[in-house]
Motif scaffolding. Structure first.
Motif: not given
Length: 221
Positions: A193-218
């Motif tokens: 859940l902590e990882a999902l929360e972090r992904l939510d924040r970073e995706a919103l800031a970068a205006k990105r979808r949760l693609t695998l490359p983006f998730v791995q970069s985060v």
């Protein structure tokens, strides 16, 4: 005075709530702790979620919460005055039950709480019949609790939880991302859940979808 006010100073984790816990195979344990109408005993190995649930119950019932893994060195006098608390939640019970003086203090506390009709819950690593107890009477008291052996969530439970929580955040979580999270990140529920929360924040800031490359970069340090 409740244990020189020490138990009341113990900080509950912000993430420890019933809302943040995925019940999966442990729904009955969650229901029992939410009502605390009868004494509850949780048992399970480290990482089974027993501390999370006990802290969630302490928060909901305004209970005194004692993690004995941290506090046992203060001795059984730590329990003095707890009979007056709204409710009592004692974690890591196995740390003290081999000690006779601790068992006497626990017996006294249980009897006082029962006489008041106050709620209480314990968490430990094994059911009463497998615990090391200095006094047989304490085994009887613990055996009278509603007992719940916590079961770890299955991978299907984890996938369903991630999908539900992602949807609640307005996120689309591709299956390949879910699979990667389960195979490459800590698999306990709070960490996921902590990882999902972090992904939510970073995706919103970068205006990105949760693609695998983006998730791995985060998430890959």
């Amino acid at each position: 005075m409740i244990g020189a006010q020490l138990p009341l100073a113990v900080q509950l984790r912000e993430s420890a709530s019933f809302e943040s816990y995925y019940p999966g195979p442990n729904a009955e344990a969650v229901q029992a702790l939410q009502s605390l109408g009868v004494p509850v005993l949780l048992y399970g190995p480290p990482g089974s979620g027993r501390s999370h649930l006990l802290q969630a119950a302490a928060r909901q019932h305004r209970a005194a919460y004692l993690p004995l893994a941290e506090l046992a060195a203060h001795g059984p006098s730590l329990l003095e005055g707890l009979e007056a608390a709204p409710a009592v939640c004692i974690d890591d019970l196995e740390r003290v039950t081999p000690d006779r003086e601790w068992c006497i203090a626990l017996l006294r506390l249980v009897d006082q709480l029962r006489a008041r009709g106050a709620g209480y819950a314990f968490a430990t690593d094994a059911p009463p019949e497998r615990m090391t107890l200095a006094l047989p009477d304490l085994r009887t008291r613990l055996g009278a609790c509603s007992r719940f052996g916590l079961k770890p969530p299955s991978d299907d439970d984890r996938r369903e939880l991630l999908r539900e929580r992602a949807k609640a955040r307005g996120l689309e979580l591709p299956e390949e991302v879910t699979r990667w999270l389960l195979n490459h990140r800590s698999r306990d529920i709070p960490s996921l859940l902590e990882a999902l929360e972090r992904l939510d924040r970073e995706a919103l800031a970068a205006k990105r979808r949760l693609t695998l490359p983006f998730v791995q970069s985060v998430l890959v340090d």
